[in-house]
Each structure stands twice: as C-alpha cells, then as structure tokens.
Design an enzyme around this catalytic site. Sequence first.
Site, short mmCIF file in Angstrom:
data_model
loop_
_atom_site.label_atom_id
_atom_site.label_comp_id
_atom_site.label_asym_id
_atom_site.label_seq_id
_atom_site.Cartn_x
_atom_site.Cartn_y
_atom_site.Cartn_z
N LYS A 197 5.88 5.42 9.31
CA LYS A 197 5.19 4.88 8.14
C LYS A 197 5.12 5.94 7.04
O LYS A 197 5.21 7.13 7.31
CB LYS A 197 3.79 4.37 8.48
CG LYS A 197 2.83 5.47 8.89
CD LYS A 197 1.40 4.95 8.86
CE LYS A 197 0.43 6.12 8.92
NZ LYS A 197 -0.93 5.85 8.72
N GLN A 198 4.97 5.45 5.81
CA GLN A 198 4.78 6.36 4.70
C GLN A 198 3.36 6.21 4.18
O GLN A 198 2.97 5.15 3.72
CB GLN A 198 5.80 6.04 3.59
CG GLN A 198 5.48 6.76 2.31
CD GLN A 198 6.69 7.21 1.53
OE1 GLN A 198 7.82 6.87 1.88
NE2 GLN A 198 6.47 7.97 0.49
N GLY A 199 2.60 7.25 4.31
CA GLY A 199 1.22 7.22 3.83
C GLY A 199 1.14 7.78 2.43
O GLY A 199 2.17 8.02 1.79
N ALA A 200 -0.09 8.00 1.96
CA ALA A 200 -0.28 8.49 0.60
C ALA A 200 0.24 9.91 0.43
O ALA A 200 0.79 10.26 -0.60
CB ALA A 200 -1.76 8.43 0.23
N GLU A 201 0.10 10.74 1.48
CA GLU A 201 0.52 12.12 1.26
C GLU A 201 1.54 12.60 2.28
O GLU A 201 2.00 13.73 2.20
CB GLU A 201 -0.68 13.07 1.23
CG GLU A 201 -1.45 13.14 2.52
CD GLU A 201 -2.35 14.37 2.56
OE1 GLU A 201 -2.10 15.32 1.80
OE2 GLU A 201 -3.29 14.37 3.36
N ALA A 202 1.92 11.75 3.23
CA ALA A 202 2.87 12.21 4.23
C ALA A 202 3.74 11.07 4.73
O ALA A 202 3.34 9.91 4.70
CB ALA A 202 2.13 12.85 5.40
N ARG A 203 4.95 11.44 5.16
CA ARG A 203 5.80 10.50 5.89
C ARG A 203 5.63 10.83 7.37
O ARG A 203 5.64 11.99 7.75
CB ARG A 203 7.26 10.66 5.51
CG ARG A 203 7.55 10.19 4.11
CD ARG A 203 9.05 10.19 3.84
NE ARG A 203 9.25 10.15 2.40
CZ ARG A 203 9.54 11.22 1.65
NH1 ARG A 203 9.72 12.39 2.23
NH2 ARG A 203 9.67 11.12 0.35
N ASP A 241 -12.40 13.80 5.87
CA ASP A 241 -11.84 12.50 5.47
C ASP A 241 -12.18 11.47 6.53
O ASP A 241 -11.31 10.81 7.08
CB ASP A 241 -10.32 12.63 5.29
CG ASP A 241 -9.71 11.39 4.65
OD1 ASP A 241 -10.47 10.56 4.10
OD2 ASP A 241 -8.48 11.23 4.72
N LYS A 299 4.80 14.81 11.09
CA LYS A 299 4.12 14.45 9.84
C LYS A 299 4.65 15.38 8.76
O LYS A 299 4.45 16.59 8.83
CB LYS A 299 2.62 14.65 10.05
CG LYS A 299 1.75 14.19 8.94
CD LYS A 299 0.34 14.14 9.49
CE LYS A 299 -0.69 13.95 8.42
NZ LYS A 299 -2.04 14.00 8.99
#
Lengths: 236, 333
Positions: A10-16, A129, A30
Amino acid sequence: MDESEPQLLKQGAEARVYICKYLGRDTVIKERFQKKYRHPDLDVEIVKERIRNEARSILRCKFANIRTPALYLVDFERRKIYMEYLATNITVKDFIAKHGTANEHFEKIAKTIGETLRKLHDNNIVHGDLTTSNMLLIPKLQAGAEQIDPAWLAKGHVELVMIDFGLSYTDASIEDKGVDLYVLERALLSTHSNYEDLFAIILKAYVVSNPKGNANETIKRFEEVRARGRKRTMVG
Amino acid sequence: MVLAIGFEGSANKLGVGIVRDGQIIANCRRTYITPPGQGFLPRETAEHHQQKVHEVLKEALDQSGITPDQIDVICYTKGPGMGAPLMVCAIVARTLSLMWKKPLLGINHCIGHIEMGRLITNAYNPTVLYVSGGNTQIIAYDRRRYRIFGETIDIAVGNCLDRFARVLKLSNEPSPGYNIEQAAKRGKKYLPLPYCVKGMDVSFSGILSLMETKIDELLKTYTPDDLCYSLQETVFAMLVEITERAMAHCGSDEVLIVGGVGCNVRLQEMMGVMCKERDARVFATDERFCIDNGVMIAWAGALAYSSGTRMDFSESYITQRYRTDDVEVTWRD
C-alpha cells in the site's frame, strides 16, 4: 539474492509499504520516499529522524515487552526499514467499524490499549501518532496450538500490536505523554465519534494498570493540554 | 430564493457582503492596519469597526443595488473572535434587524470560511485546511458536523507569521503575511527550524520563540529574506504533511484551503505538488474570499436559513470561543 522482488502492499501518506521474502522470512519494507513539496534539506532531515525514531522505539518496546513488528534491517541510504510481516491482522479501526462496540471483546481490547499505552509511557516511549489505525489485532496462539485458529477474532484470541513509530521518541517528558493522550482522544473523537465511551475505558485502564507507578501527573498534564485546546479563543 | 446580508468583524477586518441565491452582489471591506512592530488590540480594533461600519454598509447596499426591504435575513459573526470587535457587528446587525423588521442569524466564523470556499471553488466534499491568524485546523465533513481532525496545539500559523513580521518590523500593509511571502521569494539560504508534527496536530510556538530569542544572532548569518523563506518552507511543510495524513485517513481526493493564510501562493503551490503525487485536486481562492469578509457570513447564513435554522432575538449574543464542530450542519446530507 536473499531478497525476493518486493510487491507493493500500500501507499500511505509518507511511505510505500512493500512485502517480500528477506532471509527466508515474510518481510515488510517501509520506504519513506521523497516528498517533493518540501525543501530537500528538510526532507532528508525529517526522513532520517523518523527512521531513527522508529528503529529506536521498536527496540525499546522489545525491552519493555510491548508487542511491535520485529525489526530486521535499517537502510538510511535507501530510506527503508525492514520489519516482520504480520499477514493475519485487523486494525482496531476496522475492528470497531465492522463489529461495533457492543460485541463481547470490545471492552477487553479497549482495556488492553490503555494498559499498553501505560507501559509505553512508563518506559518513557511516546508514540506521537496514536490512532486506531496504528494498532493491530493479531491472532494469539493458544497453548499447544500450531496453526492459527480461523475463528481467532470471534473467540477473542487477540494480541495488540503497536505500529508506525515514525513520530515517536524515547526520552519523553510529562508534557509529551499528556500530548500523546490528547492526540489519541482527538483521533478517537474524529474517527469513532459514535462510540463516546471508548476513550474513557482506555484512560481508566491506563490509570489503574500499574498500581505501583503514578499516572496522576500525566493525567493532570493531559487535562491541561486539553483545556488549552478547548479554551483557545480562535480569533480571526 | 434567499437574499442575505452578512457582517463580519471578528478580527481586524470589517466586512459587509450581500448574497442572492449563491450570487455575490456585494463584497466590501476595510482593514485596521497597525504600525510596523505592532499587533491589533481589541479596543482600537472595535473603534475602527465602529467608525467604518456605516460607510461599508452604504457601499455594500449601493454596490448590490438592493433596498433593505428585499433582504430575507441579516447575518453576523457570532464567534469565535475578539470580543469587542465582534460586539460592534452584533449590535449593528441587531439594530438593523429591529429597524428593518428582518430575522437575525448568528454565524460561526469558521463555517463561513468553509462554505465560502466551497461556493467559489465548487469543491464537492473536500478535506479543508483552515489557516488564519487565529486558527489552524484540518477539517472534514462527517454526519452533519465539520469535524476537526487536526489542529494547532498552541498558536495559529497566521499568528506565528504575524508575530515574526513584528520581530523583523515588516509593514502590516496590506498584511504582514503578504510581506513575508514577498520577502521569502528573495530568500536563498535555508535555516533548519523546529519541525513539530504530532499525529495530525502541529505546534508553532517553538519556531516563534527560537526566532524571537535568537534574532540578533541569526541576522549575522542570514538575511531577513532568508529567514522569511525558511519560516515559510518549514511551517507550510508541516501543514501540507498533516493535510495529507488527514486525506489518507478519510480517503479524500480534494483539498480546500481557506482562511487568510490560504491566499499565500507558496502554500497553494506546495499543496498542489502533494496533491499531484496522489492524484488529488487542490482548491483555493484569492484574497477577496480567503481573507475575512462579509460574504462568507451572508452565504453560510443563507444556507442555514434555507434549511430552516432560526434564531430568537434574545439569543443574539456573541462568543469568543465557538468551535467549528459545535455547529450542526443542517444544509448538507
């Protein structure tokens, strides 16, 4: 090669996030890719710091007996961190969305969250977080069992795993801990606004879970941080 | 068919706007500008609004070409904001309501910004970044409320910029933020500053105290332009980062930037780069609509009025603390 071709998970906001085999194990990679909107110096600094935080906190959690994915490798040059892949899991967010809070295991899970946070804070780890997306439930193997019971979730055989320690730090002050709880309360209010008692259960478990220690100061500071937020006049 | 007039005066801008069925027919404004190195204080700001409100109202009526009897509802900013300036507009609105025998509606300032932005840009269901002198919030709509996903845990980003402008003694004309933006364009050397993101929340007070306490030392190695540049790059990167987190969290592919800081072109540009990387769209407006104005109050009032919201004259007070998520959004599904 002891590394199979990584597959994008998955591709998140700050990392693939990729999965692959690394040294024969199922592994999550990550990759904190470059953010083009920010100044390159700032970008490099932020990424280094977050990789460092994540690795440091995972290690600290291991000493404190808090379950996180195991750390395999840190690669600053390629901005990657290699961790244990937990194939069978559900985030606490999805669990609540699917099963609500009326089910029999909900309270136990909420309590476990509170106890785990207390353990983090007692070891001076602040997550930074805290959201229900950063908490995973995985199957807990029962005594003597070799295979995962397919009905693990329904039976409540779960273990709580904390993930995403990029914004964490390991020499936390009372203020940091207070803010950590405040961030969680806010995240719960916006994500699970229909389950108002969730945070109350977590906080209660947080307070009572370590009778030897003292959480009063942290709770007091948390209330101060909250008051600051609510009383802000928000002019203009 | 609603014709609404709105009065805004929660900070140093005094605005009167008129909206007819989503068409802006008047948008008039005056700004109370203080000398370099000084911020605006409640009493002086309220005096400014008192002195200007007649001429702004007259200008708005002339610009729109309407007469008072055509108005359906009189809207004013109920809060949040500075008490004394808010009170000026509330009193004017109440007086007109009695004189013209028209219903009165108090409006949440933040909701005004959001609805104004949606009207101008046609953004459908955006993640909203609301950035101004008093507010820094990440907002998304969910079940009849604009819910706050992230916000500043100390001072607002606009407050940080304004106060930094005071440290450098930049002019407050037309606004401190605008002058920082222009200076930043000439800046070259990047100074690393505290970068403080906590979940979807941010903190700016550390940056400001560093700048305030070390300014003399910093000016030996950096020009004021460099400092403006470094400040903008840092605080905007924080804002873009939490916006992206909120978008990922909500599965949203639209961003709307509102509030006075929202007209900063560099912020819009950085947001655009982030959105491009994730196939999302960014919506922003220029200073006419971003900066506090009367139209936003009139339009949010028109929406609330059309969906049945009413206010009794006895409830026509103001409040300095009025959170965005306190308002029930009756005009959206």
